[in-house]
Design a protein around this motif. Sequence first.
Motif, PDB file in Angstrom:
ATOM      1  N   ASP A  79      -3.243   1.361   1.878  1.00  0.00           N
ATOM      2  CA  ASP A  79      -3.206   1.613   3.317  1.00  0.00           C
ATOM      3  C   ASP A  79      -1.914   1.091   3.926  1.00  0.00           C
ATOM      4  O   ASP A  79      -1.285   1.768   4.762  1.00  0.00           O
ATOM      5  CB  ASP A  79      -4.417   0.962   3.970  1.00  0.00           C
ATOM      6  CG  ASP A  79      -4.548   1.327   5.440  1.00  0.00           C
ATOM      7  OD1 ASP A  79      -4.222   2.475   5.801  1.00  0.00           O
ATOM      8  OD2 ASP A  79      -4.972   0.470   6.240  1.00  0.00           O
ATOM      9  N   ARG A  80      -1.504  -0.090   3.531  1.00  0.00           N
ATOM     10  CA  ARG A  80      -0.302  -0.696   4.097  1.00  0.00           C
ATOM     11  C   ARG A  80       0.959   0.059   3.680  1.00  0.00           C
ATOM     12  O   ARG A  80       1.831   0.358   4.512  1.00  0.00           O
ATOM     13  CB  ARG A  80      -0.194  -2.167   3.682  1.00  0.00           C
ATOM     14  CG  ARG A  80       1.011  -2.866   4.302  1.00  0.00           C
ATOM     15  CD  ARG A  80       1.000  -4.354   4.053  1.00  0.00           C
ATOM     16  NE  ARG A  80       1.140  -4.686   2.637  1.00  0.00           N
ATOM     17  CZ  ARG A  80       0.159  -5.106   1.865  1.00  0.00           C
ATOM     18  NH1 ARG A  80      -1.065  -5.221   2.341  1.00  0.00           N
ATOM     19  NH2 ARG A  80       0.368  -5.401   0.606  1.00  0.00           N
ATOM     20  N   HIS A  81       1.078   0.418   2.404  1.00  0.00           N
ATOM     21  CA  HIS A  81       2.296   1.061   1.916  1.00  0.00           C
ATOM     22  C   HIS A  81       2.378   2.536   2.311  1.00  0.00           C
ATOM     23  O   HIS A  81       3.397   2.994   2.839  1.00  0.00           O
ATOM     24  CB  HIS A  81       2.372   0.950   0.388  1.00  0.00           C
ATOM     25  CG  HIS A  81       2.796  -0.393  -0.101  1.00  0.00           C
ATOM     26  ND1 HIS A  81       4.114  -0.748  -0.291  1.00  0.00           N
ATOM     27  CD2 HIS A  81       2.073  -1.487  -0.454  1.00  0.00           C
ATOM     28  CE1 HIS A  81       4.187  -1.986  -0.735  1.00  0.00           C
ATOM     29  NE2 HIS A  81       2.956  -2.460  -0.852  1.00  0.00           N
ATOM     30  N   LEU A  82       1.320   3.297   2.033  1.00  0.00           N
ATOM     31  CA  LEU A  82       1.409   4.745   2.197  1.00  0.00           C
ATOM     32  C   LEU A  82       1.424   5.179   3.653  1.00  0.00           C
ATOM     33  O   LEU A  82       1.922   6.269   3.965  1.00  0.00           O
ATOM     34  CB  LEU A  82       0.242   5.423   1.469  1.00  0.00           C
ATOM     35  CG  LEU A  82       0.210   5.217  -0.055  1.00  0.00           C
ATOM     36  CD1 LEU A  82      -0.937   6.005  -0.666  1.00  0.00           C
ATOM     37  CD2 LEU A  82       1.530   5.618  -0.701  1.00  0.00           C
ATOM     38  N   SER A  83       0.905   4.361   4.546  1.00  0.00           N
ATOM     39  CA  SER A  83       0.926   4.729   5.961  1.00  0.00           C
ATOM     40  C   SER A  83       2.232   4.349   6.639  1.00  0.00           C
ATOM     41  O   SER A  83       2.499   4.808   7.754  1.00  0.00           O
ATOM     42  CB  SER A  83      -0.242   4.074   6.698  1.00  0.00           C
ATOM     43  OG  SER A  83      -0.120   2.656   6.668  1.00  0.00           O
ATOM     44  N   ALA A  84       3.043   3.511   5.990  1.00  0.00           N
ATOM     45  CA  ALA A  84       4.256   3.008   6.634  1.00  0.00           C
ATOM     46  C   ALA A  84       5.540   3.463   5.961  1.00  0.00           C
ATOM     47  O   ALA A  84       6.600   3.479   6.598  1.00  0.00           O
ATOM     48  CB  ALA A  84       4.223   1.476   6.661  1.00  0.00           C
ATOM     49  N   GLU A  85       5.483   3.841   4.661  1.00  0.00           N
ATOM     50  CA  GLU A  85       6.688   4.206   3.934  1.00  0.00           C
ATOM     51  C   GLU A  85       6.634   5.658   3.481  1.00  0.00           C
ATOM     52  O   GLU A  85       5.581   6.139   3.056  1.00  0.00           O
ATOM     53  CB  GLU A  85       6.848   3.342   2.677  1.00  0.00           C
ATOM     54  CG  GLU A  85       7.073   1.866   2.923  1.00  0.00           C
ATOM     55  CD  GLU A  85       7.323   1.140   1.611  1.00  0.00           C
ATOM     56  OE1 GLU A  85       8.470   1.149   1.128  1.00  0.00           O
ATOM     57  OE2 GLU A  85       6.357   0.578   1.068  1.00  0.00           O
ATOM     58  N   THR A  86       7.769   6.351   3.573  1.00  0.00           N
ATOM     59  CA  THR A  86       7.845   7.700   3.027  1.00  0.00           C
ATOM     60  C   THR A  86       7.637   7.634   1.523  1.00  0.00           C
ATOM     61  O   THR A  86       8.117   6.716   0.851  1.00  0.00           O
ATOM     62  CB  THR A  86       9.213   8.337   3.338  1.00  0.00           C
ATOM     63  OG1 THR A  86       9.392   8.366   4.757  1.00  0.00           O
ATOM     64  CG2 THR A  86       9.292   9.753   2.795  1.00  0.00           C
ATOM     65  N   LEU A  87       6.922   8.603   0.988  1.00  0.00           N
ATOM     66  CA  LEU A  87       6.571   8.622  -0.430  1.00  0.00           C
ATOM     67  C   LEU A  87       7.825   8.854  -1.266  1.00  0.00           C
ATOM     68  O   LEU A  87       8.387   9.958  -1.304  1.00  0.00           O
ATOM     69  CB  LEU A  87       5.550   9.731  -0.681  1.00  0.00           C
ATOM     70  CG  LEU A  87       4.615   9.594  -1.877  1.00  0.00           C
ATOM     71  CD1 LEU A  87       3.794   8.327  -1.785  1.00  0.00           C
ATOM     72  CD2 LEU A  87       3.707  10.810  -1.957  1.00  0.00           C
ATOM     73  N   THR A  88       8.289   7.806  -1.945  1.00  0.00           N
ATOM     74  CA  THR A  88       9.444   7.868  -2.833  1.00  0.00           C
ATOM     75  C   THR A  88       9.119   7.081  -4.104  1.00  0.00           C
ATOM     76  O   THR A  88       8.185   6.268  -4.107  1.00  0.00           O
ATOM     77  CB  THR A  88      10.699   7.251  -2.182  1.00  0.00           C
ATOM     78  OG1 THR A  88      10.463   5.842  -1.973  1.00  0.00           O
ATOM     79  CG2 THR A  88      11.041   7.918  -0.866  1.00  0.00           C
ATOM     80  N   PRO A  89       9.870   7.281  -5.176  1.00  0.00           N
ATOM     81  CA  PRO A  89       9.645   6.461  -6.367  1.00  0.00           C
ATOM     82  C   PRO A  89       9.777   4.969  -6.074  1.00  0.00           C
ATOM     83  O   PRO A  89       8.992   4.166  -6.579  1.00  0.00           O
ATOM     84  CB  PRO A  89      10.723   6.957  -7.332  1.00  0.00           C
ATOM     85  CG  PRO A  89      10.952   8.380  -6.942  1.00  0.00           C
ATOM     86  CD  PRO A  89      10.835   8.377  -5.441  1.00  0.00           C
TER      87      PRO A  89
END
Length: 316
Positions: A79-89
Amino acid sequence: MNTNRDNTQRAMPDVATERRPELAGALDWVGMDEIELPVLVAGADGKAQRVSARVAAFVNLHRPEARGIHMSRLYLHLDRHLSAETLTPAALRRLLRDFLDSHEGLSDRARVRVRFDHLVRRPALASGNSGWRSYPVEIAAHLDDAGFAAELGLEVQYSSTCPASAALSRQLIQEQFARDFADGAALDRQAVLAWLGTPAGIVATPHSQRSSVTLRVKLAAGFDFPITELIDRVEHALQTPVQTAVKREDEQAFALANGQNLMFCEDAARRIARTLDADERIADFRLRAAHYESLHPHDAVAYASKGVEGGYAPEE
């Protein structure tokens, strides 16, 4: 009113910490699947767009005596990462690192998979209109002692017209022409043009069908997920992607594109493999081209892979 229950933090039972020696054993993967989450994805214009995704998150459990993992920690990291950062490697590597750090002593491998539909606005072939196309996308990554790896999977639909059927149809049209225009008789150009515009002038048509290619690529280090660019390259290689907004002039242009790009599933697979092989961002790939035949009830299918040592197997 008794407020002790509201104001006092209570000790709560945690059965996951209880040991069950009779059930001890290491587990390959433990986690959650089909998690509903919004994720940020780079759109065709490069700007981040929020899409609805289904996510799978797992770690291994290498301590045989441990009863379980901390699934709530996986969810909160997602929840914290995927909602705040664009999906990149790079973003997925940080996410997996948090999975492992929060399971120190329990896990030394982590993986994540994100599935969503990628929307791209496509222009019509001739009319000047446009419409939306939805492309299924799957992004996966894993982290362990050997390092980090990420891969991108997607599906592209296209039209395929059978070369053999086209040749057989041309033969029948030739035979019909021979019947309608006597051998040795003078040909009148206007009469032939008129004949070509009648049902007799196209007495047979080749069969064509909706087709699809599903592919999976491993990215070279230093590149982000080229979702829209990869879709564009595949569609350009095939020349007959399915359309959205279609007026008569668009349908006619589509018929012309099909006639100029006759292909078996083998031809389609080779076209796509050639364009993927030339892309420096792609370290490895595997693809499956399937033609959902209108002639018979089974599909015509071809597989291709890059063929790098230790890479994808030739077929699934």
